[in-house]
Design a protein around this motif. Structure first.
Motif, mmCIF file in Angstrom:
data_model
loop_
_atom_site.group_PDB
_atom_site.id
_atom_site.type_symbol
_atom_site.label_atom_id
_atom_site.label_comp_id
_atom_site.label_asym_id
_atom_site.label_seq_id
_atom_site.Cartn_x
_atom_site.Cartn_y
_atom_site.Cartn_z
ATOM 1 N N ASN A 26 0.811 -1.217 0.000
ATOM 2 C CA ASN A 26 0.000 0.000 0.000
ATOM 3 C C ASN A 26 0.843 1.266 0.000
ATOM 4 N N THR B 45 -3.092 8.423 6.114
ATOM 5 C CA THR B 45 -2.999 9.350 4.983
ATOM 6 C C THR B 45 -2.002 10.482 5.228
ATOM 7 N N ASN B 46 -1.261 10.420 6.327
ATOM 8 C CA ASN B 46 -0.285 11.458 6.650
ATOM 9 C C ASN B 46 0.892 11.400 5.672
ATOM 10 N N THR B 47 1.300 12.551 5.148
ATOM 11 C CA THR B 47 2.398 12.590 4.165
ATOM 12 C C THR B 47 3.587 13.417 4.651
ATOM 13 N N THR C 271 -3.200 7.335 11.391
ATOM 14 C CA THR C 271 -3.044 8.446 10.430
ATOM 15 C C THR C 271 -2.433 7.925 9.133
#
Length: 239
Positions: free
Chosen positions: A31, A127-129, A125
């Motif tokens: 992913n 989706t944290n980038t 989290t």
């Protein structure tokens, strides 16, 4: 003539192509994420050249083979980076003990952007980038490694204040990765929250060849062949 020269150049370029001959990954999962799962609590381990902090992990060259090493891949992040921020790598390969072994190759220099691999995130989290993990490729002067066990020791420099930080392998497997803090000897890395040891992703690029026997081995093989031939000859004479 020009065509022959071009073909020769192309052949040489093909021969020099460096393949991945060893990977201590995975860096991220399918992913594209390296997930910090409870009870683990460490996003990444320091590997900052300027602060004198290095990390290390071991690998093995199989019996009967020789590695021709052409480049090394390192993986890390600097929190808040919007792109590739690594500017250099310092590394060494040691045969034997990580602290007191024999240095068989070493170097320090610029790195190139091998691309964004994914993100270091929490389970909560995903989706944290903020922590994009990049591959930093270090081109090296070709060297060979014979069969045996080695340690790769390394640190990176970056253009931001954060880190550089070294994430563990994304499968969170236990291992014997080590870290040295500001002149101190290397010691086994232990994840603070889980209390478990870790493995660190890195890659070795080049080619693998069969080991060439030593002259003494050739002599033993020749002697063995002559002995077998002699036995066969005596058997034919006795029939």
């Amino acid at each position: 003539m020009k065509k022959l020269i071009l073909l020769s150049v192309l052949a040489a370029a093909g021969a020099a192509h460096a393949d991945v001959i060893y990977s201590n990954g995975p860096v991220v999962g399918g992913n594209g994420l390296s997930v910090l799962a409870s009870p683990a609590s460490t996003y990444g381990f320091g590997m900052n050249t300027a602060a004198g902090i290095s990390v290390a992990d071991d690998f093995t060259v199989a019996a009967g083979t020789v590695w021709n090493v052409q480049s090394l891949d390192f993986f890390g992040y600097q929190t808040g980076a919007s792109g590739f921020t690594f500017t250099g790598a310092t590394w060494s390969i040691v045969s034997g003990d990580v602290n007191n072994g024999t240095v068989v190759a070493s170097g320090s220099g610029a790195v190139t952007n091998g691309g964004l691999q994914g993100y270091r995130v929490l389970e909560s989290t995903l989706t944290n980038t903020q922590r994009g993990i990049y591959k930093a490729n270090a081109d090296v002067s070709d060297f060979q490694l014979a069969a045996g066990t080695y340690w790769l020791r390394w640190s990176l420099t970056g253009s931001l204040a954060s880190g550089p930080w070294q994430p563990p392998t994304s499968d969170a497997r236990e291992g014997n990765a080590a870290q040295a803090l500001s002149g101190a000897p290397f010691a086994t890395l232990t994840e603070a929250g889980s209390g478990l040891t870790v493995e660190l992703p890195f890659g070795v690029n080049g080619t693998i060849a069969a080991a060439v026997p030593e002259p003494s081995t050739y002599l033993l093989m020749l002697a063995g062949g002559l002995a077998v031939a002699g036995v066969a000859r005596r058997r034919r004479q006795a029939q």
